[in-house]
Design a protein around this motif. Structure first.
Motif, PDB file in Angstrom:
ATOM      1  N   GLU A 403       0.826  -1.198   0.000  1.00  0.00           N
ATOM      2  CA  GLU A 403       0.000   0.000   0.000  1.00  0.00           C
ATOM      3  C   GLU A 403       0.866   1.257   0.000  1.00  0.00           C
ATOM      4  OE1 GLU A 403      -4.207  -0.217   0.789  1.00  0.00           O
ATOM      5  OE2 GLU A 403      -3.023  -0.755  -0.981  1.00  0.00           O
ATOM      6  N   ALA A 404       1.980   1.189   0.737  1.00  0.00           N
ATOM      7  CA  ALA A 404       2.891   2.337   0.779  1.00  0.00           C
ATOM      8  C   ALA A 404       3.519   2.583  -0.587  1.00  0.00           C
ATOM      9  CB  ALA A 404       3.979   2.105   1.817  1.00  0.00           C
ATOM     10  N   MET A 405       3.806   1.510  -1.343  1.00  0.00           N
ATOM     11  CA  MET A 405       4.382   1.678  -2.673  1.00  0.00           C
ATOM     12  C   MET A 405       3.378   2.329  -3.622  1.00  0.00           C
ATOM     13  SD  MET A 405       7.493   0.767  -2.457  1.00  0.00           S
ATOM     14  CE  MET A 405       7.315   1.569  -0.833  1.00  0.00           C
ATOM     15  N   ARG A 406       2.113   1.958  -3.502  1.00  0.00           N
ATOM     16  CA  ARG A 406       1.103   2.588  -4.360  1.00  0.00           C
ATOM     17  C   ARG A 406       0.870   4.047  -3.955  1.00  0.00           C
ATOM     18  NH1 ARG A 406      -0.557  -2.910  -4.356  1.00  0.00           N
ATOM     19  NH2 ARG A 406      -1.672  -2.735  -2.378  1.00  0.00           N
ATOM     20  N   ALA A 407       0.926   4.300  -2.652  1.00  0.00           N
ATOM     21  CA  ALA A 407       0.785   5.687  -2.188  1.00  0.00           C
ATOM     22  C   ALA A 407       1.967   6.529  -2.651  1.00  0.00           C
ATOM     23  CB  ALA A 407       0.676   5.716  -0.668  1.00  0.00           C
ATOM     24  N   ARG A 408       3.128   5.906  -2.724  1.00  0.00           N
ATOM     25  CA  ARG A 408       4.328   6.632  -3.173  1.00  0.00           C
ATOM     26  C   ARG A 408       4.143   7.111  -4.611  1.00  0.00           C
ATOM     27  NH1 ARG A 408       9.760   5.405  -5.273  1.00  0.00           N
ATOM     28  NH2 ARG A 408      11.182   6.933  -4.366  1.00  0.00           N
ATOM     29  N   VAL A 409       3.532   6.294  -5.446  1.00  0.00           N
ATOM     30  CA  VAL A 409       3.253   6.700  -6.824  1.00  0.00           C
ATOM     31  C   VAL A 409       2.355   7.935  -6.829  1.00  0.00           C
ATOM     32  CG1 VAL A 409       2.261   6.017  -9.025  1.00  0.00           C
ATOM     33  CG2 VAL A 409       3.507   4.336  -7.670  1.00  0.00           C
ATOM     34  N   GLU A 410       1.298   7.892  -6.064  1.00  0.00           N
ATOM     35  CA  GLU A 410       0.369   9.022  -6.001  1.00  0.00           C
ATOM     36  C   GLU A 410       1.051  10.300  -5.532  1.00  0.00           C
ATOM     37  OE1 GLU A 410      -3.044   8.215  -3.656  1.00  0.00           O
ATOM     38  OE2 GLU A 410      -3.967   6.886  -5.130  1.00  0.00           O
ATOM     39  N   ASN A 411       1.966  10.150  -4.583  1.00  0.00           N
ATOM     40  CA  ASN A 411       2.643  11.325  -4.017  1.00  0.00           C
ATOM     41  C   ASN A 411       3.658  11.939  -4.970  1.00  0.00           C
ATOM     42  OD1 ASN A 411       1.212  11.073  -1.618  1.00  0.00           O
ATOM     43  ND2 ASN A 411       2.784   9.786  -0.655  1.00  0.00           N
ATOM     44  N   ILE A 412       4.188  11.132  -5.900  1.00  0.00           N
ATOM     45  CA  ILE A 412       5.252  11.617  -6.782  1.00  0.00           C
ATOM     46  C   ILE A 412       4.730  12.011  -8.149  1.00  0.00           C
ATOM     47  CG2 ILE A 412       7.350  10.925  -8.017  1.00  0.00           C
ATOM     48  CD1 ILE A 412       8.103   9.242  -5.557  1.00  0.00           C
ATOM     49  N   VAL A 413       3.908  11.156  -8.768  1.00  0.00           N
ATOM     50  CA  VAL A 413       3.471  11.377 -10.143  1.00  0.00           C
ATOM     51  C   VAL A 413       2.278  12.335 -10.152  1.00  0.00           C
ATOM     52  CG1 VAL A 413       2.651  10.288 -12.261  1.00  0.00           C
ATOM     53  CG2 VAL A 413       4.310   9.102 -10.797  1.00  0.00           C
ATOM     54  N   LYS A 414       2.422  13.427 -10.854  1.00  0.00           N
ATOM     55  CA  LYS A 414       1.430  14.502 -10.782  1.00  0.00           C
ATOM     56  C   LYS A 414       0.155  14.187 -11.562  1.00  0.00           C
ATOM     57  CE  LYS A 414       5.050  17.986 -10.153  1.00  0.00           C
ATOM     58  NZ  LYS A 414       5.766  19.140 -10.762  1.00  0.00           N
ATOM     59  N   ASP A 415       0.274  13.532 -12.705  1.00  0.00           N
ATOM     60  CA  ASP A 415      -0.903  13.225 -13.507  1.00  0.00           C
ATOM     61  C   ASP A 415      -1.607  12.006 -12.916  1.00  0.00           C
ATOM     62  OD1 ASP A 415      -2.454  13.531 -16.140  1.00  0.00           O
ATOM     63  OD2 ASP A 415      -1.850  11.415 -16.148  1.00  0.00           O
ATOM     64  N   ALA A 416      -2.848  12.149 -12.520  1.00  0.00           N
ATOM     65  CA  ALA A 416      -3.571  11.092 -11.813  1.00  0.00           C
ATOM     66  C   ALA A 416      -3.746   9.848 -12.677  1.00  0.00           C
ATOM     67  CB  ALA A 416      -4.927  11.614 -11.353  1.00  0.00           C
ATOM     68  N   GLU A 417      -4.018  10.025 -13.959  1.00  0.00           N
ATOM     69  CA  GLU A 417      -4.218   8.873 -14.835  1.00  0.00           C
ATOM     70  C   GLU A 417      -2.930   8.078 -14.992  1.00  0.00           C
ATOM     71  OE1 GLU A 417      -5.720   7.861 -19.408  1.00  0.00           O
ATOM     72  OE2 GLU A 417      -5.843   9.913 -18.625  1.00  0.00           O
ATOM     73  N   THR A 418      -1.818   8.785 -15.176  1.00  0.00           N
ATOM     74  CA  THR A 418      -0.521   8.112 -15.281  1.00  0.00           C
ATOM     75  C   THR A 418      -0.176   7.419 -13.984  1.00  0.00           C
ATOM     76  OG1 THR A 418       0.243   9.747 -16.878  1.00  0.00           O
ATOM     77  CG2 THR A 418       1.934   8.438 -15.782  1.00  0.00           C
ATOM     78  N   ALA A 419      -0.403   8.086 -12.865  1.00  0.00           N
ATOM     79  CA  ALA A 419      -0.116   7.498 -11.560  1.00  0.00           C
ATOM     80  C   ALA A 419      -0.891   6.205 -11.361  1.00  0.00           C
ATOM     81  CB  ALA A 419      -0.442   8.494 -10.444  1.00  0.00           C
ATOM     82  N   ALA A 420      -2.151   6.193 -11.742  1.00  0.00           N
ATOM     83  CA  ALA A 420      -2.973   4.993 -11.570  1.00  0.00           C
ATOM     84  C   ALA A 420      -2.387   3.819 -12.346  1.00  0.00           C
ATOM     85  CB  ALA A 420      -4.400   5.276 -12.023  1.00  0.00           C
ATOM     86  N   LYS A 421      -1.856   4.078 -13.527  1.00  0.00           N
ATOM     87  CA  LYS A 421      -1.304   3.010 -14.353  1.00  0.00           C
ATOM     88  C   LYS A 421       0.065   2.540 -13.870  1.00  0.00           C
ATOM     89  CE  LYS A 421      -3.850   4.491 -18.452  1.00  0.00           C
ATOM     90  NZ  LYS A 421      -3.775   5.140 -19.792  1.00  0.00           N
ATOM     91  N   LEU A 422       0.732   3.340 -13.070  1.00  0.00           N
ATOM     92  CA  LEU A 422       2.056   2.981 -12.553  1.00  0.00           C
ATOM     93  C   LEU A 422       1.984   2.234 -11.226  1.00  0.00           C
ATOM     94  CD1 LEU A 422       4.007   6.241 -13.430  1.00  0.00           C
ATOM     95  CD2 LEU A 422       4.527   3.943 -14.301  1.00  0.00           C
ATOM     96  N   LYS A 423       0.804   2.027 -10.712  1.00  0.00           N
ATOM     97  CA  LYS A 423       0.662   1.311  -9.439  1.00  0.00           C
ATOM     98  C   LYS A 423       0.781  -0.198  -9.677  1.00  0.00           C
ATOM     99  CE  LYS A 423      -2.293   4.713  -7.130  1.00  0.00           C
ATOM    100  NZ  LYS A 423      -3.619   4.960  -6.524  1.00  0.00           N
ATOM    101  N   ALA A 424       1.538  -0.831  -8.827  1.00  0.00           N
ATOM    102  CA  ALA A 424       1.765  -2.275  -8.939  1.00  0.00           C
ATOM    103  C   ALA A 424       0.704  -3.031  -8.150  1.00  0.00           C
ATOM    104  CB  ALA A 424       3.150  -2.630  -8.421  1.00  0.00           C
ATOM    105  N   TRP A 425      -0.056  -3.879  -8.848  1.00  0.00           N
ATOM    106  CA  TRP A 425      -1.106  -4.659  -8.199  1.00  0.00           C
ATOM    107  C   TRP A 425      -0.700  -6.129  -8.173  1.00  0.00           C
ATOM    108  CZ3 TRP A 425      -4.537  -2.213  -5.368  1.00  0.00           C
ATOM    109  CH2 TRP A 425      -4.830  -0.882  -5.673  1.00  0.00           C
ATOM    110  N   TYR A 426       0.252  -6.423  -7.337  1.00  0.00           N
ATOM    111  CA  TYR A 426       0.675  -7.801  -7.065  1.00  0.00           C
ATOM    112  C   TYR A 426       1.415  -7.787  -5.731  1.00  0.00           C
ATOM    113  CZ  TYR A 426       4.955  -5.827  -9.087  1.00  0.00           C
ATOM    114  OH  TYR A 426       6.024  -5.019  -9.379  1.00  0.00           O
ATOM    115  N   PRO A 427       1.488  -8.926  -5.044  1.00  0.00           N
ATOM    116  CA  PRO A 427       2.256  -8.961  -3.795  1.00  0.00           C
ATOM    117  C   PRO A 427       3.726  -8.649  -4.046  1.00  0.00           C
ATOM    118  CG  PRO A 427       0.831 -10.889  -3.989  1.00  0.00           C
ATOM    119  CD  PRO A 427       0.818 -10.203  -5.321  1.00  0.00           C
TER     120      PRO A 427
END
Length: 673
Positions: A403-427
């Motif tokens: 969860e912290a790794m996905r939050a890190r994407v949100e905190n760094i990547v400014k474009d919300a759509e790009t940030a959503a696609k850069l989130k890793a959904w696996y253990p």
């Protein structure tokens, strides 16, 4: 996977799942759905090794761009029919560790005629010879990764050193142990055959001589063969329709072409990219380092993504000389102690109050123990209830970090759509973790464009670009950051992994043995029917996030076996302190007993069943459960030791303390049948 995790959520207060259990269940459902997008029935068949491509263009990419052919051709050749006591396959860190430990033990003496290293590369370094892409650094702290720091006295320049420094360190080791004239470079071993009568191995070798020169065929005979050809040895590319038709320059990150990009391995000024549209396929550990450098110089950079990587913080800093003297290299054995300290955090085994010596992103992910094992937990019983309990525990252990790794994407990547696609959904354990303080930030640059394929990969290529979901992206230059053939190919057979045909007693094929019966070793380093042949540990051995730790533990153990075997052989032959050799072979009973120890621990790895296809899962092939019971048993035999490297090391130390070489037959050379 979803069913197993669901069953693990049924034990909350008053029979209701807790909030944590519900979170785990929701995540497992999301992970399963994302993994399903990426499964392909062809599995490993969706890739081809560069050297085996049907395209001459891509086969050429596998050639060594760094070899100094004139200097190598001027050196005295290894004669056809040469005799050596030790033949080491590989001149990277694994081969160098084997050589150094043999020399230190007095088993190999000074001079070129006792030991020979053979490598396809043009020099020492292994993966650090081949990989010279801009931004290259080791992703494990240099103080624990760089081998033999204590013995060489070398102080790394940074916490995470560059590829150049890692390659220089390989040369430093070769110089200190006088190995420069004991290596045969640009050479591939095609086959190895055991000669029962001569009690030796014969290696059939092809030595390249550079462009315009015919290759040279030779045979080398050796008493012992040690294979250390690494796990990142065979670059692969995806079978994208039309890829060969792309008109612009194209190359693999493992064979970086500075003639196209400008710059050098020492100078990453990529002026050749100025004004160019650059595409890169892949978003794994290599691309994480490459993308920021490409983004700095390319007019437009298109990053083609099948599966995003979880990207943690890096925290790079120069080595503080005072800290080195007073807190790091403070006593004999400091590096092994630091390796063990680091390993305890990634195997969920750190003690309460224990000092975290490395203190980096790796040490924040105890759930990575899912693929390394852990000494903290007992053997997982292969029942649905116990497996569900085990998997559920690992998911809970991973929630905060993922969860912290996905939050890190949100905190760094400014474009919300790009940030959503850069989130890793696996253990966390499903892909090699990555670390960067620049990669996610690069997507805030206006010239950097993420092309997310929603798990499908690139659809096709044209003369002018790549096509995703029917849309063409025009490109001038294409970089393939598409990784390597998984080392678990062929059930983890050392022969299949290296591409060498290995024939033991009676002409028995090592690959055939693995295919018919599954992995069969003692401690992951030797197999019955193949005397005097030793492997760098992989199947049936402990594994570490720090691969050099694994290699050093293996080298230490192999050298002990040979040393004790030769001492016993000398005693039995009445040779006292000198002369003679040994034929040492693990018994069938010993390797079967060890294989059973591996099998009864195999349920630990059920946690990977929810993983997205990739390197760790052999592109999903490891997730297919055979219906045949015998095939399931073979698969279970191929796994690593599941209680962590510290536990495995303890097993080996206790075995060596006994001193009897239990499980081995040893016969003095000249007396064996």
């Amino acid at each position: 996977m979803a069913a197993s995790t669901e069953s693990a959520t049924q034990n909350g207060p008053n029979g209701a799942p807790s909030a944590e259990d519900l979170k785990v269940f929701e995540l497992s459902q999301k992970y399963t759905a994302e993994a399903a997008k990426r499964f392909r029935p062809e599995g490993l068949g969706q890739f081809v090794r560069l050297r085996e491509s049907s395209s001459e263009r891509f086969r050429a990419l596998a050639e060594d761009p760094w070899a100094d052919h004139a200097a190598l051709n001027a050196a005295p050749p290894v004669p056809d029919g040469a005799e050596r006591k030790f033949l080491i396959l590989g001149a990277g860190y694994g081969g160098l560790l084997f050589a150094a430990r043999l020399i230190d033990a007095g088993l190999a003496v000074a001079g070129p005629d006792d030991l020979l290293l053979v490598d396809a590369a043009g020099g020492f370094g292994g993966t650090w010879w081949w990989n010279r892409y801009p931004g290259l650094r080791c992703d494990v702290e240099s103080y624990v990764y760089m081998p033999l720091l204590e013995e060489t006295g070398y102080v790394p320049k940074n916490k995470y050193v560059s590829g150049n420094e890692l390659r220089e360190h390989a040369c430093r080791i070769a110089a200190q142990w006088k190995l420069e004239d004991r290596a045969l470079f640009r050479s591939t071993v095609k086959a190895m055959r055991w000669d029962d009568a001569a009690q030796r191995w014969t290696a059939e070798i092809t030595e390249g001589r550079g462009p315009g020169n015919p290759s040279r065929e030779l045979k080398v005979h050796a008493r012992y063969v040690l294979t250390a050809s690494g796990i990142l040895t065979n670059p692969q590319i995806p079978k994208i329709p039309g890829l060969d038709s792309f008109a612009g320059p194209v190359f693999h990150t493992a064979r970086w072409d500075y003639k196209v990009t400008g710059g050098t391995p020492e100078d990453g000024t990529l002026t050749g990219l100025e004004g160019k549209r650059v595409g890169i396929i892949g978003t794994g550990a290599t691309a994480i380092q490459v993308v920021p450098r490409l983004a700095e110089y390319a007019k437009e950079l298109y990053v083609f993504q099948r599966t995003p990587s979880a990207v943690s913080w890096r925290g790079q800093r120069p080595t503080d000389p005072e800290e080195w003297k007073t807190k790091i290299a403070t006593k004999k054995g400091w590096q092994r102690e630091r390796m063990l300290n680091f390993d305890s955090y990634v195997t969920d085994a750190a003690e309460e109050g224990q000092e975290n010596l490395v203190a980096d992103g790796w040490t924040e992910m105890p759930a990575y123990s899912a693929v390394l094992g852990s000494p903290r937990h007992p053997i997982v019983e292969p029942t649905p209830e116990k497996i569900a309990e085990h998997v559920g525990r690992l998911y809970k252990l991973d929630v905060a970090h993922s969860e912290a790794m996905r939050a890190r994407v949100e905190n760094i990547v400014k474009d919300a759509e790009t940030a959503a696609k850069l989130k890793a959904w696996y253990p966390t354990w499903c892909k090699r973790p990555t670390f960067s303080d620049e990669y996610l930030q690069a997507f805030n640059q206006p010239n950097v464009h993420l092309v997310d394929t929603d798990g499908k990969g690139v659809e096709s290529a044209t003369q002018s670009g790549l096509v995703v979901a029917g849309k063409e992206y025009p490109l001038d230059i294409l970089v393939l950051s598409t990784g390597y053939v998984t080392p678990s190919i062929g059930g983890g057979s050392p022969a299949a992994r290296t591409g060498i045909e290995v024939y033991g007693r009676g002409g028995k094929s090592l690959d055939d043995k693995w295919q018919q019966h599954g992995a069969a070793t003692l401690h992951g380093v030797c197999s019955n029917g193949f005397p005097n042949l030793f492997f760098a540990p992989l199947s049936q051995a402990g594994q570490a996030a720090n691969n050099v730790f694994t290699l050093d533990v293996g080298a230490e153990h192999v050298v002990h076996i040979i040393e004790k075997a030769e001492a016993r052989a000398r005693a039995e032959a009445g040779l006292g302190g000198g002369g003679g050799g040994a034929v040492v072979e693990v018994t069938s009973a010993a390797e079967e007993a060890w294989s059973l120890e591996i099998m009864k621990r195999a349920a630990w790895f059920t946690s990977v069943m929810g993983c997205t296809p990739g390197y760790i899962t052999s592109e999903g092939e490891a997730l297919r459960q055979p219906q045949d019971q015998a095939e399931r048993a073979k698969k279970a035999r191929a796994g690593p030791w599941t209680q962590g490297m510290a536990s495995f090391l303890k097993v080996l130390q206790e075995y060596r303390a006994d001193g009897s070489l239990q499980g081995f037959e040893v016969v003095p050379a000249g007396l064996a049948n």
